[in-house]
Design a protein around this motif. Structure first.
Motif, PDB file in Angstrom:
ATOM      1  N   SER A 134       0.843  -1.193   0.000  1.00  0.00           N
ATOM      2  CA  SER A 134       0.000   0.000   0.000  1.00  0.00           C
ATOM      3  C   SER A 134       0.880   1.244   0.000  1.00  0.00           C
ATOM      4  O   SER A 134       2.041   1.204   0.436  1.00  0.00           O
ATOM      5  N   ASP A 163       1.023   3.704   1.937  1.00  0.00           N
ATOM      6  CA  ASP A 163       1.539   4.069   3.257  1.00  0.00           C
ATOM      7  C   ASP A 163       2.541   3.058   3.796  1.00  0.00           C
ATOM      8  O   ASP A 163       3.103   3.241   4.883  1.00  0.00           O
ATOM      9  N   SER A 193      -5.607   2.094  -3.763  1.00  0.00           N
ATOM     10  CA  SER A 193      -6.010   3.496  -3.877  1.00  0.00           C
ATOM     11  C   SER A 193      -4.949   4.365  -3.218  1.00  0.00           C
ATOM     12  O   SER A 193      -4.207   3.911  -2.338  1.00  0.00           O
ATOM     13  N   ASP A 230      -5.023   6.513  -0.964  1.00  0.00           N
ATOM     14  CA  ASP A 230      -5.139   6.660   0.490  1.00  0.00           C
ATOM     15  C   ASP A 230      -4.959   5.340   1.238  1.00  0.00           C
ATOM     16  O   ASP A 230      -5.141   5.279   2.455  1.00  0.00           O
ATOM     17  N   SER A 231      -4.629   4.278   0.520  1.00  0.00           N
ATOM     18  CA  SER A 231      -4.357   2.954   1.106  1.00  0.00           C
ATOM     19  C   SER A 231      -5.588   2.304   1.727  1.00  0.00           C
ATOM     20  O   SER A 231      -5.457   1.331   2.477  1.00  0.00           O
ATOM     21  N   ARG A 232      -6.783   2.796   1.406  1.00  0.00           N
ATOM     22  CA  ARG A 232      -7.997   2.230   2.009  1.00  0.00           C
ATOM     23  C   ARG A 232      -8.617   1.137   1.148  1.00  0.00           C
ATOM     24  O   ARG A 232      -9.170   0.184   1.682  1.00  0.00           O
ATOM     25  N   ASP A 246      -6.542  11.237  -7.504  1.00  0.00           N
ATOM     26  CA  ASP A 246      -7.522  11.759  -6.550  1.00  0.00           C
ATOM     27  C   ASP A 246      -8.241  10.654  -5.794  1.00  0.00           C
ATOM     28  O   ASP A 246      -8.963  10.910  -4.824  1.00  0.00           O
ATOM     29  N   GLY A 247      -8.061   9.390  -6.218  1.00  0.00           N
ATOM     30  CA  GLY A 247      -8.683   8.265  -5.538  1.00  0.00           C
ATOM     31  C   GLY A 247     -10.181   8.172  -5.733  1.00  0.00           C
ATOM     32  O   GLY A 247     -10.846   7.346  -5.102  1.00  0.00           O
TER      33      GLY A 247
END
Length: 587
Positions: free
Chosen positions: A279, A281, A325, A327-329, A372-373
Protein backbone atom coordinates in the motif's frame (compact mmCIF):
# COMPACT_ATOMS: atom_id res chain seq x y z
CA UNK A 1 58.58 20.78 19.81
CA UNK A 2 55.26 21.33 18.05
CA UNK A 3 54.00 24.80 17.31
CA UNK A 4 51.14 25.99 19.49
CA UNK A 5 47.79 26.19 17.76
CA UNK A 6 45.02 28.78 17.77
CA UNK A 7 47.19 31.35 19.52
CA UNK A 8 47.28 29.45 22.82
CA UNK A 9 50.02 30.36 25.33
CA UNK A 10 50.59 26.67 26.12
CA UNK A 11 53.17 25.09 23.79
CA UNK A 12 52.14 21.42 24.05
CA UNK A 13 53.77 21.06 27.45
CA UNK A 14 57.11 22.65 26.56
CA UNK A 15 59.01 24.46 29.30
CA UNK A 16 59.21 28.24 29.50
CA UNK A 17 62.82 28.01 28.43
CA UNK A 18 61.77 26.18 25.31
CA UNK A 19 59.02 28.72 24.68
CA UNK A 20 61.61 31.46 24.46
CA UNK A 21 63.01 29.88 21.32
CA UNK A 22 59.66 30.23 19.58
CA UNK A 23 58.81 33.87 19.91
CA UNK A 24 56.90 33.75 16.61
CA UNK A 25 54.57 30.86 17.36
CA UNK A 26 51.08 30.98 15.81
CA UNK A 27 49.39 34.15 16.97
CA UNK A 28 52.48 35.73 18.57
CA UNK A 29 53.41 39.33 17.92
CA UNK A 30 49.78 40.21 17.45
CA UNK A 31 50.61 43.79 16.46
CA UNK A 32 52.04 42.61 13.15
CA UNK A 33 49.39 39.99 12.43
CA UNK A 34 47.34 42.31 10.21
CA UNK A 35 50.24 42.58 7.77
CA UNK A 36 50.12 38.82 7.22
CA UNK A 37 46.46 38.35 6.41
CA UNK A 38 47.08 38.05 2.70
CA UNK A 39 50.42 36.31 2.83
CA UNK A 40 52.76 39.26 3.18
CA UNK A 41 56.04 38.23 4.76
CA UNK A 42 56.42 38.95 8.42
CA UNK A 43 59.24 38.43 10.89
CA UNK A 44 61.77 35.77 10.11
CA UNK A 45 59.36 33.35 8.42
CA UNK A 46 60.50 32.84 4.84
CA UNK A 47 57.58 32.17 2.47
CA UNK A 48 57.81 28.91 0.53
CA UNK A 49 57.51 28.63 -3.25
CA UNK A 50 54.63 26.25 -4.03
CA UNK A 51 52.75 25.35 -7.19
CA UNK A 52 49.27 26.56 -8.20
CA UNK A 53 47.42 23.49 -6.91
CA UNK A 54 48.99 23.70 -3.48
CA UNK A 55 48.33 27.44 -3.40
CA UNK A 56 44.63 26.73 -3.97
CA UNK A 57 44.63 24.09 -1.23
CA UNK A 58 46.33 26.44 1.22
CA UNK A 59 43.81 29.18 0.43
CA UNK A 60 40.91 26.76 0.99
CA UNK A 61 42.34 25.68 4.34
CA UNK A 62 43.00 29.28 5.33
CA UNK A 63 39.44 30.30 4.53
CA UNK A 64 38.06 27.40 6.55
CA UNK A 65 40.29 28.18 9.52
CA UNK A 66 39.02 31.76 9.56
CA UNK A 67 35.40 30.59 9.28
CA UNK A 68 35.77 28.60 12.53
CA UNK A 69 37.54 31.42 14.34
CA UNK A 70 41.17 30.27 14.08
CA UNK A 71 42.28 33.60 12.65
CA UNK A 72 45.85 33.65 13.92
CA UNK A 73 46.41 30.08 12.75
CA UNK A 74 45.20 31.11 9.29
CA UNK A 75 47.46 34.17 9.33
CA UNK A 76 50.51 32.05 10.15
CA UNK A 77 49.60 29.60 7.38
CA UNK A 78 49.40 32.43 4.86
CA UNK A 79 52.72 33.91 6.00
CA UNK A 80 54.61 30.62 5.92
CA UNK A 81 53.18 29.54 2.55
CA UNK A 82 53.59 32.93 0.92
CA UNK A 83 49.99 32.65 -0.34
CA UNK A 84 47.38 35.35 -0.37
CA UNK A 85 43.94 34.45 0.97
CA UNK A 86 42.23 37.32 -0.84
CA UNK A 87 43.33 40.17 -3.09
CA UNK A 88 44.29 43.16 -0.87
CA UNK A 89 41.48 45.26 -2.37
CA UNK A 90 38.98 42.44 -1.76
CA UNK A 91 40.20 41.93 1.81
CA UNK A 92 39.79 45.66 2.47
CA UNK A 93 36.32 45.57 0.90
CA UNK A 94 35.27 42.66 3.14
CA UNK A 95 36.49 44.48 6.25
CA UNK A 96 34.56 47.64 5.40
CA UNK A 97 31.39 45.66 4.71
CA UNK A 98 31.66 43.80 8.00
CA UNK A 99 32.28 47.13 9.79
CA UNK A 100 29.25 48.70 8.12
CA UNK A 101 31.39 51.47 6.63
CA UNK A 102 29.28 51.85 3.50
CA UNK A 103 31.09 54.88 2.06
CA UNK A 104 34.46 53.15 2.12
CA UNK A 105 32.91 49.92 0.85
CA UNK A 106 31.48 51.84 -2.11
CA UNK A 107 34.92 53.33 -2.83
CA UNK A 108 36.43 49.85 -2.65
CA UNK A 109 34.03 48.74 -5.36
CA UNK A 110 35.49 51.26 -7.77
CA UNK A 111 38.92 49.84 -7.01
CA UNK A 112 37.64 46.31 -7.65
CA UNK A 113 35.88 47.23 -10.91
CA UNK A 114 38.74 46.18 -13.23
CA UNK A 115 38.81 42.78 -11.53
CA UNK A 116 35.07 42.02 -11.83
CA UNK A 117 33.69 39.42 -14.18
CA UNK A 118 30.80 40.81 -16.20
CA UNK A 119 32.11 44.23 -15.12
CA UNK A 120 29.32 46.84 -15.37
CA UNK A 121 26.37 44.58 -14.53
CA UNK A 122 28.25 42.97 -11.63
CA UNK A 123 29.25 46.39 -10.32
CA UNK A 124 25.65 47.67 -10.36
CA UNK A 125 24.35 44.53 -8.68
CA UNK A 126 26.99 44.79 -5.94
CA UNK A 127 26.24 48.49 -5.39
CA UNK A 128 22.54 47.65 -5.14
CA UNK A 129 23.17 44.97 -2.49
CA UNK A 130 25.35 47.37 -0.47
CA UNK A 131 22.76 50.14 -0.58
CA UNK A 132 19.98 47.73 0.29
CA UNK A 133 21.83 46.72 3.47
CA UNK A 134 22.60 50.36 4.25
CA UNK A 135 18.92 51.28 3.83
CA UNK A 136 17.73 48.42 6.06
CA UNK A 137 20.24 49.26 8.78
CA UNK A 138 19.09 52.91 8.80
CA UNK A 139 15.49 51.74 9.21
CA UNK A 140 16.56 49.34 11.95
CA UNK A 141 18.21 52.27 13.79
CA UNK A 142 15.09 54.42 13.37
CA UNK A 143 16.92 56.84 11.05
CA UNK A 144 13.98 57.16 8.67
CA UNK A 145 15.19 60.40 7.00
CA UNK A 146 18.58 58.86 6.22
CA UNK A 147 16.89 55.71 4.90
CA UNK A 148 14.62 57.82 2.68
CA UNK A 149 17.67 59.64 1.33
CA UNK A 150 19.32 56.32 0.40
CA UNK A 151 16.12 55.16 -1.28
CA UNK A 152 15.58 58.32 -3.33
CA UNK A 153 19.08 59.46 -4.19
CA UNK A 154 21.16 56.28 -4.19
CA UNK A 155 19.04 53.19 -4.87
CA UNK A 156 16.50 54.64 -7.34
CA UNK A 157 19.07 56.34 -9.65
CA UNK A 158 20.69 52.93 -10.25
CA UNK A 159 17.55 51.98 -12.23
CA UNK A 160 18.12 48.41 -11.20
CA UNK A 161 15.61 45.86 -9.87
CA UNK A 162 12.75 48.37 -9.61
CA UNK A 163 10.39 45.73 -8.23
CA UNK A 164 12.71 45.26 -5.26
CA UNK A 165 13.03 49.04 -4.83
CA UNK A 166 9.25 49.34 -4.58
CA UNK A 167 9.21 46.53 -2.04
CA UNK A 168 11.94 48.26 -0.01
CA UNK A 169 9.95 51.50 0.00
CA UNK A 170 7.03 49.71 1.66
CA UNK A 171 9.25 48.82 4.60
CA UNK A 172 9.15 52.45 5.76
CA UNK A 173 5.59 51.85 6.93
CA UNK A 174 6.60 49.19 9.46
CA UNK A 175 6.09 50.11 13.10
CA UNK A 176 9.46 48.99 14.43
CA UNK A 177 12.58 46.92 13.93
CA UNK A 178 10.86 43.66 14.99
CA UNK A 179 8.25 43.98 12.26
CA UNK A 180 10.92 45.02 9.77
CA UNK A 181 13.04 41.97 10.47
CA UNK A 182 10.07 39.61 10.36
CA UNK A 183 8.43 40.97 7.21
CA UNK A 184 11.69 41.49 5.33
CA UNK A 185 13.11 38.11 6.43
CA UNK A 186 16.21 39.97 7.56
CA UNK A 187 18.43 39.31 10.59
CA UNK A 188 18.80 42.93 11.63
CA UNK A 189 21.82 45.18 11.82
CA UNK A 190 24.96 43.32 12.79
CA UNK A 191 27.54 40.75 11.81
CA UNK A 192 25.05 38.03 10.85
CA UNK A 193 23.22 40.00 8.16
CA UNK A 194 26.50 41.52 6.94
CA UNK A 195 28.07 38.07 6.61
CA UNK A 196 25.09 36.97 4.52
CA UNK A 197 25.52 40.11 2.42
CA UNK A 198 29.18 39.30 1.94
CA UNK A 199 28.26 35.81 0.73
CA UNK A 200 26.06 37.38 -1.95
CA UNK A 201 28.72 39.90 -2.94
CA UNK A 202 31.40 37.23 -3.28
CA UNK A 203 29.44 35.59 -6.09
CA UNK A 204 30.45 38.48 -8.34
CA UNK A 205 34.15 38.31 -7.53
CA UNK A 206 36.47 35.90 -9.38
CA UNK A 207 37.83 33.14 -7.11
CA UNK A 208 41.34 34.37 -7.79
CA UNK A 209 40.33 37.63 -6.09
CA UNK A 210 38.17 36.25 -3.29
CA UNK A 211 37.21 32.64 -2.62
CA UNK A 212 33.50 31.71 -2.84
CA UNK A 213 31.87 31.32 0.59
CA UNK A 214 32.62 28.08 2.46
CA UNK A 215 34.43 26.71 -0.58
CA UNK A 216 36.15 23.81 1.22
CA UNK A 217 32.85 22.81 2.81
CA UNK A 218 31.18 22.86 -0.63
CA UNK A 219 33.88 20.67 -2.16
CA UNK A 220 33.66 18.16 0.68
CA UNK A 221 29.87 17.99 0.31
CA UNK A 222 30.26 17.35 -3.41
CA UNK A 223 32.79 14.58 -2.74
CA UNK A 224 30.50 12.85 -0.22
CA UNK A 225 27.49 13.15 -2.55
CA UNK A 226 29.49 11.66 -5.42
CA UNK A 227 30.55 8.73 -3.26
CA UNK A 228 26.93 8.10 -2.27
CA UNK A 229 25.81 8.28 -5.90
CA UNK A 230 28.46 5.75 -6.88
CA UNK A 231 27.65 3.40 -4.01
CA UNK A 232 25.61 0.52 -5.51
CA UNK A 233 23.86 -0.32 -2.21
CA UNK A 234 23.16 3.17 -0.88
CA UNK A 235 19.53 2.97 0.26
CA UNK A 236 19.21 5.44 3.12
CA UNK A 237 17.94 8.99 3.28
CA UNK A 238 20.77 11.28 2.25
CA UNK A 239 21.23 13.99 4.83
CA UNK A 240 22.52 17.35 3.69
CA UNK A 241 25.66 18.57 5.40
CA UNK A 242 28.62 16.76 6.85
CA UNK A 243 27.52 16.47 10.47
CA UNK A 244 26.97 12.69 10.40
CA UNK A 245 29.69 11.85 7.88
CA UNK A 246 33.27 10.80 8.50
CA UNK A 247 35.69 12.48 6.12
CA UNK A 248 38.46 10.10 7.14
CA UNK A 249 37.15 7.13 5.14
CA UNK A 250 35.25 6.70 1.88
CA UNK A 251 31.50 6.23 2.06
CA UNK A 252 30.48 2.61 1.55
CA UNK A 253 27.30 0.60 2.10
CA UNK A 254 27.61 -3.15 2.34
CA UNK A 255 25.39 -5.76 0.76
CA UNK A 256 24.33 -6.79 4.26
CA UNK A 257 22.51 -3.45 4.64
CA UNK A 258 20.50 -4.15 1.49
CA UNK A 259 17.31 -6.28 1.33
CA UNK A 260 19.07 -9.45 0.18
CA UNK A 261 18.14 -11.87 2.96
CA UNK A 262 14.88 -13.77 3.37
CA UNK A 263 13.48 -12.75 6.73
CA UNK A 264 10.05 -14.39 6.35
CA UNK A 265 8.29 -16.98 4.21
CA UNK A 266 4.50 -16.82 4.03
CA UNK A 267 2.67 -20.03 3.08
CA UNK A 268 -0.97 -18.95 3.51
CA UNK A 269 -1.87 -19.28 -0.20
CA UNK A 270 -2.53 -22.81 -1.40
CA UNK A 271 -1.80 -22.28 -5.10
CA UNK A 272 0.42 -20.19 -7.36
CA UNK A 273 0.81 -16.60 -6.16
CA UNK A 274 0.59 -14.22 -9.11
CA UNK A 275 0.86 -10.70 -7.77
CA UNK A 276 1.87 -8.56 -4.80
CA UNK A 277 1.89 -4.87 -4.01
CA UNK A 278 2.47 -2.72 -0.92
CA UNK A 279 0.00 0.00 0.00
CA UNK A 280 1.18 3.60 -0.52
CA UNK A 281 1.54 4.07 3.26
CA UNK A 282 3.79 1.00 3.42
CA UNK A 283 1.78 -0.58 6.24
CA UNK A 284 -0.06 -3.25 4.23
CA UNK A 285 0.83 -5.81 1.60
CA UNK A 286 -1.75 -7.34 -0.75
CA UNK A 287 -1.12 -10.65 -2.51
CA UNK A 288 -3.27 -12.33 -5.17
CA UNK A 289 -3.29 -16.00 -6.05
CA UNK A 290 -4.63 -18.62 -8.40
CA UNK A 291 -6.38 -20.01 -5.30
CA UNK A 292 -9.07 -17.27 -5.82
CA UNK A 293 -8.10 -15.23 -2.74
CA UNK A 294 -6.50 -11.91 -1.93
CA UNK A 295 -4.68 -11.73 1.39
CA UNK A 296 -4.10 -8.38 3.10
CA UNK A 297 -1.04 -8.44 5.34
CA UNK A 298 -0.14 -5.96 8.07
CA UNK A 299 3.47 -4.81 7.94
CA UNK A 300 5.40 -4.29 11.18
CA UNK A 301 7.54 -1.22 10.39
CA UNK A 302 10.14 -2.18 13.00
CA UNK A 303 10.76 -5.84 12.23
CA UNK A 304 9.55 -5.74 8.57
CA UNK A 305 7.47 -8.84 9.34
CA UNK A 306 3.98 -9.42 7.85
CA UNK A 307 0.92 -10.72 9.66
CA UNK A 308 -2.28 -11.99 8.01
CA UNK A 309 -4.95 -9.30 8.42
CA UNK A 310 -7.77 -10.37 6.07
CA UNK A 311 -8.41 -13.02 3.44
CA UNK A 312 -10.71 -11.79 0.67
CA UNK A 313 -12.42 -14.65 -1.15
CA UNK A 314 -14.64 -15.26 -4.15
CA UNK A 315 -12.46 -14.38 -7.13
CA UNK A 316 -13.46 -17.41 -9.16
CA UNK A 317 -10.89 -16.83 -11.92
CA UNK A 318 -7.99 -16.19 -9.56
CA UNK A 319 -6.25 -12.85 -8.88
CA UNK A 320 -3.59 -11.73 -11.34
CA UNK A 321 -3.38 -7.98 -10.65
CA UNK A 322 -3.93 -5.62 -7.69
CA UNK A 323 -3.98 -1.85 -7.36
CA UNK A 324 -4.13 0.21 -4.15
CA UNK A 325 -6.01 3.50 -3.88
CA UNK A 326 -3.78 6.50 -3.09
CA UNK A 327 -5.14 6.66 0.49
CA UNK A 328 -4.36 2.95 1.11
CA UNK A 329 -8.00 2.23 2.01
CA UNK A 330 -9.21 0.34 -1.06
CA UNK A 331 -7.68 -2.30 -3.28
CA UNK A 332 -8.87 -3.44 -6.72
CA UNK A 333 -8.45 -7.08 -7.70
CA UNK A 334 -8.40 -8.23 -11.35
CA UNK A 335 -8.27 -11.74 -12.75
CA UNK A 336 -6.41 -13.40 -15.64
CA UNK A 337 -7.24 -12.77 -19.31
CA UNK A 338 -10.54 -14.69 -19.36
CA UNK A 339 -11.92 -12.82 -16.31
CA UNK A 340 -14.83 -10.41 -17.11
CA UNK A 341 -15.06 -8.80 -13.67
CA UNK A 342 -13.10 -6.96 -11.00
CA UNK A 343 -13.56 -6.40 -7.27
CA UNK A 344 -13.12 -3.20 -5.25
CA UNK A 345 -12.43 -4.10 -1.62
CA UNK A 346 -12.22 -2.03 1.53
CA UNK A 347 -8.87 -3.22 2.82
CA UNK A 348 -9.53 -1.88 6.32
CA UNK A 349 -12.75 -3.80 6.95
CA UNK A 350 -12.47 -6.60 4.39
CA UNK A 351 -15.85 -5.63 2.92
CA UNK A 352 -16.55 -5.78 -0.82
CA UNK A 353 -17.40 -2.25 -1.94
CA UNK A 354 -18.41 -3.11 -5.49
CA UNK A 355 -18.05 -5.82 -8.10
CA UNK A 356 -17.73 -4.46 -11.64
CA UNK A 357 -18.87 -6.54 -14.61
CA UNK A 358 -20.20 -5.02 -17.82
CA UNK A 359 -20.40 -8.08 -20.06
CA UNK A 360 -19.43 -11.76 -19.84
CA UNK A 361 -17.41 -11.16 -23.00
CA UNK A 362 -15.19 -8.58 -21.30
CA UNK A 363 -11.64 -9.12 -20.16
CA UNK A 364 -10.73 -6.92 -17.17
CA UNK A 365 -7.15 -7.87 -16.37
CA UNK A 366 -5.49 -4.58 -15.40
CA UNK A 367 -6.43 -1.43 -13.50
CA UNK A 368 -5.00 1.79 -12.10
CA UNK A 369 -6.26 4.53 -9.78
CA UNK A 370 -6.25 8.21 -10.62
CA UNK A 371 -4.33 10.25 -8.06
CA UNK A 372 -7.52 11.76 -6.55
CA UNK A 373 -8.68 8.27 -5.54
CA UNK A 374 -12.20 8.99 -6.85
CA UNK A 375 -11.98 7.07 -10.12
CA UNK A 376 -9.99 4.32 -11.76
CA UNK A 377 -9.40 2.78 -15.18
CA UNK A 378 -9.56 -0.86 -16.18
CA UNK A 379 -9.24 -2.90 -19.35
CA UNK A 380 -8.07 -6.09 -21.01
CA UNK A 381 -6.91 -7.74 -24.20
CA UNK A 382 -10.42 -8.21 -25.63
CA UNK A 383 -10.77 -4.50 -26.38
CA UNK A 384 -12.36 -3.11 -23.21
CA UNK A 385 -11.02 0.13 -21.72
CA UNK A 386 -13.23 1.79 -19.08
CA UNK A 387 -12.99 4.71 -16.66
CA UNK A 388 -15.14 4.10 -13.58
CA UNK A 389 -16.10 5.87 -10.36
CA UNK A 390 -15.82 4.33 -6.88
CA UNK A 391 -19.26 2.79 -7.21
CA UNK A 392 -18.23 0.91 -10.34
CA UNK A 393 -20.21 3.07 -12.74
CA UNK A 394 -18.59 3.40 -16.17
CA UNK A 395 -17.99 7.12 -16.74
CA UNK A 396 -16.11 6.85 -20.05
CA UNK A 397 -14.92 4.13 -22.37
CA UNK A 398 -12.49 3.75 -25.22
CA UNK A 399 -13.46 1.26 -27.87
CA UNK A 400 -11.12 -1.21 -29.51
CA UNK A 401 -8.06 -0.76 -27.28
CA UNK A 402 -6.58 -4.13 -26.37
CA UNK A 403 -4.82 -3.54 -23.07
CA UNK A 404 -2.08 -5.56 -21.35
CA UNK A 405 -1.34 -3.06 -18.59
CA UNK A 406 -2.50 0.40 -17.42
CA UNK A 407 -1.02 3.27 -15.43
CA UNK A 408 -2.56 6.65 -14.46
CA UNK A 409 -0.12 9.54 -14.72
CA UNK A 410 0.28 12.19 -12.04
CA UNK A 411 -1.39 14.93 -14.14
CA UNK A 412 -4.74 13.35 -13.24
CA UNK A 413 -5.75 13.16 -16.91
CA UNK A 414 -3.46 10.91 -18.93
CA UNK A 415 -3.65 7.11 -18.80
CA UNK A 416 -0.82 5.02 -20.19
CA UNK A 417 -1.77 1.72 -21.80
CA UNK A 418 0.44 -1.07 -23.09
CA UNK A 419 -1.44 -2.61 -26.02
CA UNK A 420 -1.17 -5.73 -28.16
CA UNK A 421 0.78 -3.82 -30.84
CA UNK A 422 3.89 -3.65 -28.59
CA UNK A 423 3.25 0.03 -27.82
CA UNK A 424 2.68 2.20 -24.80
CA UNK A 425 0.24 4.97 -25.70
CA UNK A 426 -1.24 7.87 -23.79
CA UNK A 427 -5.02 8.35 -23.53
CA UNK A 428 -6.80 11.45 -22.27
CA UNK A 429 -10.43 10.81 -21.32
CA UNK A 430 -11.15 14.55 -20.93
CA UNK A 431 -10.55 15.55 -24.55
CA UNK A 432 -10.60 12.02 -26.02
CA UNK A 433 -7.11 12.35 -27.44
CA UNK A 434 -4.52 9.60 -27.75
CA UNK A 435 -0.88 9.56 -28.78
CA UNK A 436 2.04 7.17 -29.13
CA UNK A 437 4.81 7.30 -26.50
CA UNK A 438 7.04 4.32 -27.14
CA UNK A 439 7.29 1.30 -29.40
CA UNK A 440 8.92 -2.03 -28.58
CA UNK A 441 9.66 -4.87 -30.99
CA UNK A 442 8.07 -7.49 -28.74
CA UNK A 443 4.95 -7.63 -26.52
CA UNK A 444 4.96 -5.43 -23.42
CA UNK A 445 3.69 -7.84 -20.77
CA UNK A 446 3.64 -5.34 -17.87
CA UNK A 447 5.03 -1.95 -16.93
CA UNK A 448 5.21 0.53 -14.06
CA UNK A 449 6.17 4.21 -13.72
CA UNK A 450 8.39 5.82 -11.08
CA UNK A 451 7.14 8.56 -8.76
CA UNK A 452 8.78 11.30 -10.83
CA UNK A 453 6.37 10.22 -13.59
CA UNK A 454 9.24 10.23 -16.06
CA UNK A 455 10.74 6.73 -16.13
CA UNK A 456 8.85 3.60 -17.14
CA UNK A 457 9.94 0.04 -16.41
CA UNK A 458 8.79 -2.50 -19.00
CA UNK A 459 8.80 -6.29 -18.86
CA UNK A 460 9.11 -7.24 -22.52
CA UNK A 461 8.43 -10.78 -23.75
CA UNK A 462 11.64 -12.74 -24.54
CA UNK A 463 13.69 -9.56 -23.92
CA UNK A 464 13.61 -8.85 -20.19
CA UNK A 465 13.40 -5.52 -18.35
CA UNK A 466 13.72 -2.23 -20.25
CA UNK A 467 13.92 1.29 -18.83
CA UNK A 468 12.33 4.10 -20.89
CA UNK A 469 12.31 7.86 -20.51
CA UNK A 470 8.70 8.95 -21.09
CA UNK A 471 9.61 12.61 -21.60
CA UNK A 472 12.37 12.08 -24.14
CA UNK A 473 10.62 8.95 -25.45
CA UNK A 474 13.82 6.98 -25.64
CA UNK A 475 15.13 3.67 -24.36
CA UNK A 476 17.53 4.34 -21.49
CA UNK A 477 18.74 0.89 -20.48
CA UNK A 478 18.26 -2.84 -20.95
CA UNK A 479 18.86 -4.69 -17.70
CA UNK A 480 20.70 -7.98 -18.01
CA UNK A 481 20.38 -11.33 -16.26
CA UNK A 482 16.65 -11.87 -16.00
CA UNK A 483 14.93 -14.75 -17.82
CA UNK A 484 11.69 -13.55 -19.46
CA UNK A 485 9.67 -15.68 -21.86
CA UNK A 486 6.00 -15.12 -22.62
CA UNK A 487 4.79 -15.33 -19.01
CA UNK A 488 3.71 -12.11 -17.31
CA UNK A 489 6.45 -10.98 -14.94
CA UNK A 490 6.09 -7.79 -12.89
CA UNK A 491 9.01 -5.52 -11.93
CA UNK A 492 9.19 -2.39 -9.78
CA UNK A 493 11.17 0.67 -8.80
CA UNK A 494 12.41 0.89 -5.22
CA UNK A 495 14.68 2.45 -2.64
CA UNK A 496 14.69 5.81 -0.90
CA UNK A 497 15.20 7.71 -4.16
CA UNK A 498 13.91 4.91 -6.39
CA UNK A 499 17.50 4.24 -7.46
CA UNK A 500 16.84 0.51 -7.75
CA UNK A 501 14.91 -1.85 -9.99
CA UNK A 502 13.75 -5.33 -9.01
CA UNK A 503 12.11 -8.04 -11.11
CA UNK A 504 10.99 -11.60 -10.91
CA UNK A 505 12.28 -14.16 -13.39
CA UNK A 506 11.42 -17.51 -14.93
CA UNK A 507 14.66 -18.97 -13.53
CA UNK A 508 13.15 -18.80 -9.99
CA UNK A 509 15.25 -15.79 -8.90
CA UNK A 510 14.76 -12.16 -7.97
CA UNK A 511 17.08 -9.73 -9.74
CA UNK A 512 17.96 -6.31 -8.35
CA UNK A 513 19.78 -3.61 -10.32
CA UNK A 514 20.96 -0.11 -9.60
CA UNK A 515 19.09 2.09 -12.03
CA UNK A 516 22.37 3.30 -13.57
CA UNK A 517 23.84 -0.20 -14.07
CA UNK A 518 22.87 -2.89 -16.55
CA UNK A 519 24.23 -5.80 -14.55
CA UNK A 520 22.43 -6.89 -11.36
CA UNK A 521 23.88 -5.86 -8.01
CA UNK A 522 22.02 -8.69 -6.26
CA UNK A 523 20.48 -12.01 -7.27
CA UNK A 524 18.14 -13.39 -4.62
CA UNK A 525 17.56 -17.13 -4.48
CA UNK A 526 15.09 -19.20 -2.49
CA UNK A 527 11.99 -19.64 -4.65
CA UNK A 528 11.69 -22.99 -6.40
CA UNK A 529 9.49 -21.95 -9.33
CA UNK A 530 8.94 -18.85 -11.48
CA UNK A 531 8.93 -15.57 -9.54
CA UNK A 532 5.89 -13.72 -10.92
CA UNK A 533 6.08 -10.38 -9.17
CA UNK A 534 8.33 -8.28 -6.95
CA UNK A 535 7.21 -5.28 -4.86
CA UNK A 536 9.38 -2.78 -2.97
CA UNK A 537 7.94 -1.14 0.12
CA UNK A 538 7.49 2.57 -0.76
CA UNK A 539 7.99 3.75 2.83
CA UNK A 540 10.17 1.17 4.59
CA UNK A 541 12.82 0.94 1.90
CA UNK A 542 14.72 -2.00 3.37
CA UNK A 543 11.76 -4.28 2.66
CA UNK A 544 11.09 -6.24 -0.53
CA UNK A 545 8.41 -8.86 -1.29
CA UNK A 546 8.33 -11.51 -4.00
CA UNK A 547 5.69 -14.08 -4.99
CA UNK A 548 6.06 -17.28 -6.96
CA UNK A 549 4.42 -20.25 -8.57
CA UNK A 550 5.85 -22.23 -5.63
CA UNK A 551 2.83 -20.86 -3.64
CA UNK A 552 4.99 -18.78 -1.29
CA UNK A 553 5.60 -15.14 -0.54
CA UNK A 554 9.10 -14.17 0.53
CA UNK A 555 9.89 -11.04 2.50
CA UNK A 556 13.42 -9.78 1.98
CA UNK A 557 15.33 -7.47 4.29
CA UNK A 558 18.87 -6.59 5.41
CA UNK A 559 21.05 -8.91 7.45
CA UNK A 560 19.85 -9.54 11.00
CA UNK A 561 22.33 -7.16 12.61
CA UNK A 562 20.90 -4.30 10.54
CA UNK A 563 17.24 -4.82 11.45
CA UNK A 564 15.19 -4.82 14.59
CA UNK A 565 13.85 -8.12 15.89
CA UNK A 566 11.23 -9.18 18.37
CA UNK A 567 11.22 -12.30 20.54
CA UNK A 568 9.94 -15.55 19.11
CA UNK A 569 7.49 -17.85 20.80
CA UNK A 570 8.65 -20.55 23.16
CA UNK A 571 8.40 -23.35 20.56
CA UNK A 572 10.82 -21.52 18.26
CA UNK A 573 8.24 -20.55 15.65
CA UNK A 574 7.57 -17.00 14.56
CA UNK A 575 4.62 -15.37 16.26
CA UNK A 576 4.14 -12.95 13.39
CA UNK A 577 2.05 -14.88 10.89
CA UNK A 578 0.20 -18.08 10.26
CA UNK A 579 2.48 -20.36 8.24
CA UNK A 580 5.48 -18.03 8.27
CA UNK A 581 8.91 -18.70 9.66
CA UNK A 582 12.08 -16.73 10.14
CA UNK A 583 14.80 -17.51 7.64
CA UNK A 584 17.41 -17.91 10.36
CA UNK A 585 15.25 -20.68 11.89
CA UNK A 586 15.03 -22.71 8.70
CA UNK A 587 18.53 -22.22 7.33
Amino acid sequence: MQQATNGCAQHNGASEGQQASSSHQNGSDINTANNAVNGETNGDIAPKIIDKTNQDIVRLIGQHLKSIGLNRTADLLMRESGCRLDHPAAAKFRQHVMDGDWTKADNDLNELKPLLEGSSHSLIEMKFLLLEQKYLEYLDDGRVIDALHVLRYELTPLQHNTIRVHELSSYMMFSGCEELQERASWDGKGSKSRALLMDKLQQYLPPSIMLPPRRLHTLLNQAVDLQKNRCPYHNTQSESGLENVSLLVDHVCTREQFPCETIQILNDHCDEVWFCRFSPDGLKLATGSKDTTVIIWDVDPETLVCKNRKTLEGHSYGVAYLSWSPDSRHVIACGPEDCPELWVWNAETGELRVKVSQSPEDSLTSCSWHRDGKKFVTGGIRGQFYQCDLEGNVMDSWEGVRVNCLWCRSDGKTVLAADTHHRVRGYNFDDLSDFNILQEDHPVMAFSVDRSDRLALLNVATQGVHLWDLTDRCLVRKFQGVTQGHFTIHSCFGGVNQDFVASGSEDNKVYVWHIKRELPIATLTGHTRTVNCVAWNPVFHQMLASVSDDCTIRIWGPAEKFRKTKGTSGDGSSSSSNGSVWQDMIS
